[in-house]
Write an enzyme that holds these catalytic residues in place. Structure first.
Site, PDB file in Angstrom:
ATOM      1  N   GLU A   1      49.374  83.474  52.475  1.00  0.00           N
ATOM      2  CA  GLU A   1      49.098  84.693  51.717  1.00  0.00           C
ATOM      3  C   GLU A   1      50.018  84.717  50.498  1.00  0.00           C
ATOM      4  O   GLU A   1      51.226  84.497  50.616  1.00  0.00           O
ATOM      5  CB  GLU A   1      49.363  85.948  52.568  1.00  0.00           C
TER       6      GLU A   1
ATOM      7  N   ASN B   1      45.784  89.303  47.703  1.00  0.00           N
ATOM      8  CA  ASN B   1      45.589  90.756  47.857  1.00  0.00           C
ATOM      9  C   ASN B   1      44.920  91.383  46.637  1.00  0.00           C
ATOM     10  O   ASN B   1      45.313  91.118  45.506  1.00  0.00           O
ATOM     11  CB  ASN B   1      46.941  91.453  48.046  1.00  0.00           C
TER      12      ASN B   1
ATOM     13  N   GLU C   1      42.087  89.836  50.326  1.00  0.00           N
ATOM     14  CA  GLU C   1      42.474  90.867  51.289  1.00  0.00           C
ATOM     15  C   GLU C   1      42.283  92.234  50.654  1.00  0.00           C
ATOM     16  O   GLU C   1      42.826  92.515  49.597  1.00  0.00           O
ATOM     17  CB  GLU C   1      43.942  90.701  51.700  1.00  0.00           C
TER      18      GLU C   1
ATOM     19  N   ASP D   1      42.610  94.172  55.392  1.00  0.00           N
ATOM     20  CA  ASP D   1      44.071  94.133  55.549  1.00  0.00           C
ATOM     21  C   ASP D   1      44.593  95.408  56.209  1.00  0.00           C
ATOM     22  O   ASP D   1      43.932  96.448  56.166  1.00  0.00           O
ATOM     23  CB  ASP D   1      44.689  93.994  54.144  1.00  0.00           C
TER      24      ASP D   1
ATOM     25  N   GLU E   1      49.671  90.522  62.007  1.00  0.00           N
ATOM     26  CA  GLU E   1      50.720  90.465  60.986  1.00  0.00           C
ATOM     27  C   GLU E   1      52.082  90.833  61.557  1.00  0.00           C
ATOM     28  O   GLU E   1      52.172  91.567  62.533  1.00  0.00           O
ATOM     29  CB  GLU E   1      50.436  91.495  59.888  1.00  0.00           C
TER      30      GLU E   1
HETATM   31  P1  C2E Z   1      50.799  93.299  52.799  1.00  0.00           P
HETATM   32  O1  C2E Z   1      49.600  92.796  52.086  1.00  0.00           O
HETATM   33  O2  C2E Z   1      50.559  93.961  54.111  1.00  0.00           O
HETATM   34  O3  C2E Z   1      51.771  92.060  52.956  1.00  0.00           O
HETATM   35  C1  C2E Z   1      52.537  91.795  54.095  1.00  0.00           C
HETATM   36  C2  C2E Z   1      53.950  92.295  53.910  1.00  0.00           C
HETATM   37  O4  C2E Z   1      54.668  92.165  55.117  1.00  0.00           O
HETATM   38  C3  C2E Z   1      54.724  91.484  52.875  1.00  0.00           C
HETATM   39  O5  C2E Z   1      55.648  92.368  52.247  1.00  0.00           O
HETATM   40  C4  C2E Z   1      55.468  90.490  53.754  1.00  0.00           C
HETATM   41  O6  C2E Z   1      56.607  89.946  53.133  1.00  0.00           O
HETATM   42  C5  C2E Z   1      55.816  91.363  54.925  1.00  0.00           C
HETATM   43  N1  C2E Z   1      56.036  90.611  56.153  1.00  0.00           N
HETATM   44  C6  C2E Z   1      55.415  89.476  56.548  1.00  0.00           C
HETATM   45  N2  C2E Z   1      55.838  89.085  57.761  1.00  0.00           N
HETATM   46  C7  C2E Z   1      56.752  90.006  58.150  1.00  0.00           C
HETATM   47  C8  C2E Z   1      57.558  90.148  59.343  1.00  0.00           C
HETATM   48  O7  C2E Z   1      57.523  89.346  60.273  1.00  0.00           O
HETATM   49  N3  C2E Z   1      58.375  91.242  59.396  1.00  0.00           N
HETATM   50  C9  C2E Z   1      58.456  92.134  58.383  1.00  0.00           C
HETATM   51  N4  C2E Z   1      59.277  93.160  58.502  1.00  0.00           N
HETATM   52  N5  C2E Z   1      57.700  92.029  57.253  1.00  0.00           N
HETATM   53  C10 C2E Z   1      56.865  90.967  57.142  1.00  0.00           C
HETATM   54  P2  C2E Z   1      55.872  92.343  50.674  1.00  0.00           P
HETATM   55  O8  C2E Z   1      55.810  90.950  50.174  1.00  0.00           O
HETATM   56  O9  C2E Z   1      57.083  93.160  50.398  1.00  0.00           O
HETATM   57  O10 C2E Z   1      54.582  93.089  50.107  1.00  0.00           O
HETATM   58  C11 C2E Z   1      54.378  94.452  50.368  1.00  0.00           C
HETATM   59  C12 C2E Z   1      52.988  94.883  49.977  1.00  0.00           C
HETATM   60  O11 C2E Z   1      52.818  94.813  48.554  1.00  0.00           O
HETATM   61  C13 C2E Z   1      51.888  93.995  50.546  1.00  0.00           C
HETATM   62  O12 C2E Z   1      51.623  94.348  51.867  1.00  0.00           O
HETATM   63  C14 C2E Z   1      50.747  94.318  49.603  1.00  0.00           C
HETATM   64  O13 C2E Z   1      50.150  95.521  49.967  1.00  0.00           O
HETATM   65  C15 C2E Z   1      51.472  94.515  48.285  1.00  0.00           C
HETATM   66  N6  C2E Z   1      51.365  93.271  47.513  1.00  0.00           N
HETATM   67  C16 C2E Z   1      52.193  92.200  47.485  1.00  0.00           C
HETATM   68  N7  C2E Z   1      51.750  91.271  46.614  1.00  0.00           N
HETATM   69  C17 C2E Z   1      50.609  91.751  46.083  1.00  0.00           C
HETATM   70  C18 C2E Z   1      49.666  91.268  45.103  1.00  0.00           C
HETATM   71  O14 C2E Z   1      49.777  90.160  44.568  1.00  0.00           O
HETATM   72  N8  C2E Z   1      48.613  92.079  44.783  1.00  0.00           N
HETATM   73  C19 C2E Z   1      48.460  93.289  45.392  1.00  0.00           C
HETATM   74  N9  C2E Z   1      47.397  94.021  45.023  1.00  0.00           N
HETATM   75  N10 C2E Z   1      49.298  93.773  46.308  1.00  0.00           N
HETATM   76  C20 C2E Z   1      50.368  93.020  46.648  1.00  0.00           C
HETATM   77 CA    CA Z   2      47.982  91.530  52.593  1.00  0.00          CA
HETATM   78 CA    CA Z   3      48.926  93.575  55.559  1.00  0.00          CA
END
Ligand code: C2E
Ligand code: CA
Ligand code: CA
Length: 449
Positions: free
Chosen positions: A225, A280, A312, A342, A399
């Site tokens: 991802e 995403n 997603e 998602d 996830e």
């Molecule tokens: P999401 O799509 O639900 O992404 C999963 C989030 O959970 C990511 O946070 C990831 O780093 C985190 N994560 C994965 N495995 C674990 C785990 O085992 N434990 C914990 N505590 N966290 C875990 P991240 O990278 O901070 O991204 C947060 C949100 O920001 C994402 O949630 C998504 O909604 C948004 N996002 C990030 N990148 C993009 C993007 O390129 N475009 C869009 N539209 N949204 C994005």
């Molecule tokens: Ca996602």
């Molecule tokens: Ca997610």
């Protein structure tokens, strides 16, 4: 202290039409501003504060769509009647937008009383409305601000109420929020982030990182991802759950997303062919009909096979304009892009969506996975989701898996896919390449043995 202005009733006069909303007979935005202007002048020498507020009807548009325009107009008239009936002789109410009303309370001197009064208005508006032989229900959100000093003018006072309204709507329906200084600080910070982000996007400084998604049974990576990462020169590292919503609200999400998809596909095309890239999309992108074409253009330019791409989206993304979302999803699927739902289980989910839309994959939100070992309800919910996915022919990814025991429990329940720190944190392009080299080397050794 006496207010020289009347209540929300129509006052006759030659100039009146220009100050009156023809549908409801209430004053319009001009009259409202005029009244506030005059009250500010009147209070110049007087330390007593006063309150203004904006009322926004929650979910009026769906009602309008469902019952028709005429019924919608009728409901607005009923809303206006209820509001003006609840004003005392000092206060007044106006219609300032399609489904927005504003009130002026010259005799409300404190935030607590403003909040109380606004809650009462919400209560009054939430009683059912007659629409022919049917009834409709509405809720309302209110943002208030208080006038304290001679420095302010009507515009700033009203814009503070708007800021408060924005916070009220963000925190759910039927809420009242009174403007505070901290909101101003938060608004300023958002603007700083917005400006820095615009510059960063133009300079191509936001990067995708990649987190492995694995086949839980075979313990093998099947894809990644893409997750946005941004470190600003002045602000330092800004988290995606901070800058993505700002990008959405301030209209930067389109260019930001294009930058990220271009970079992500340029990286992913160097991975082994069997690995997919999951990307995403934000809810606001599913309202914008250019989204589909933009994605296909980028795939064209970077030469990334659409069949290796997954998109997603969240339930929220499907809610605001289902028809638009459906068209975009349809166009993407037509070229072989797969679509995942998602954060399943956290949003305002409606199982009905799963009947209307076909998803290839469903991602179970981290909230359920993190409590799977301690919490019976989470376990039941996960099992129910897995059974449903099997019935509907959808793949599943759980996830946020952080512990081996969570993974084995999920396998035991029949969950095929997983993602989480246990298998790897998001890494940059180079780190991901190293991760793949190691993983594939280990696999080769294992297969040779
Ligand atoms: P999401 O799509 O639900 O992404 C999963 C989030 O959970 C990511 O946070 C990831 O780093 C985190 N994560 C994965 N495995 C674990 C785990 O085992 N434990 C914990 N505590 N966290 C875990 P991240 O990278 O901070 O991204 C947060 C949100 O920001 C994402 O949630 C998504 O909604 C948004 N996002 C990030 N990148 C993009 C993007 O390129 N475009 C869009 N539209 N949204 C994005
Ligand atoms: Ca996602
Ligand atoms: Ca997610």
């Amino acid at each position: 202290m006496q207010s020289p202005f009347g209540s929300g009733q129509i006052v006759s006069g030659t100039n009146d039409l220009a100050f009156t909303d023809p549908l409801t007979g209430l004053g319009n935005l001009r009259r409202f501003f005029d009244k506030v202007d005059r009250l500010i002048v009147e209070r110049a020498e007087d330390p007593a504060p006063f309150a203004v507020g904006i009322i926004d009807l929650d979910g009026f548009k769906p009602i309008n769509d469902l019952f028709g325009r005429k019924a919608g107009d009728n409901i607005l008239q009923q809303v206006a009647m209820r509001l003006s009936a609840s004003m005392d002789q000092h206060s007044s109410v106006a219609r300032v937008g399609a489904d927005e009303f504003a009130f002026l309370y010259p005799m409300v001197f404190s935030e607590d009383v403003a909040r109380e009064q606004a809650l009462m208005l919400i209560e009054i508006l939430s009683a059912p409305y007659d629409v022919g032989d049917r009834t409709a229900r509405l809720s309302a959100s209110v943002g208030c601000s208080l006038f304290y000093s001679g420095e302010e003018n009507t515009e700033t006072l009203v814009s503070k109420a708007e800021t408060a309204l924005y916070h009220a709507k963000r925190s759910g329906r039927g809420r009242v929020v009174v403007y505070t200084r901290e909101m101003e600080e938060a608004a300023k910070r958002m603007t700083r982030i917005e400006q820095a982000l615009r510059r960063a996007v133009a300079a191509g400084e936001v990067e995708p990182h990649f987190q492995p998604i694995v086949d839980l049974r075979r313990k093998q990576v099947i894809g990644f991802e893409a997750l946005a990462r941004w470190t600003d020169r002045d602000l330092g590292a800004v988290r995606p759950d901070v800058f993505i919503p700002i990008a959405e609200e301030r209209g930067i999400i389109g260019p930001l997303s294009q930058l990220l998809l271009r970079k992500a596909t340029e990286t992913a095309r160097n991975w082994p062919d069997e690995l997919f890239l999951s990307f995403n999309l934000s809810p606001s992108q599913l309202v914008d009909q250019n989204t589909g074409r933009d994605i296909l253009d980028i795939l064209d330019r970077t030469g990334f096979d659409p069949r290796r791409l997954e998109i997603e989206i969240t339930e929220t993304g499907l809610m605001s304009d289902p028809a638009s979302a459906e068209k975009i999803v349809h166009d993407l699927r037509a070229v072989g892009i797969r679509v995942s739902l998602d954060d399943f289980g956290t949003g305002q989910s409606s199982l009905g969506r799963l009947r209307e839309f076909h998803f290839d994959k469903l991602k179970i939100d981290r909230a359920f996975v993190s409590s799977i070992l301690e919490d019976r309800p989470s376990e039941h919910i996960i099992r129910a989701i897995l059974a449903m996915c099997e019935g509907l022919g959808m793949d599943v990814v759980a996830e946020g898996i952080e512990h081996e025991e969570q993974a084995s429990r999920l396998v035991q329940f029949g969950c095929g896919g997983g993602q989480g720190y246990l298998f790897g944190k998001p890494r940059d392009a180079e780190g991901t390449m190293n991760y793949l080299r190691e993983t594939y080397r280990a696999m080769a050794t294992w297969q040779d043995a």
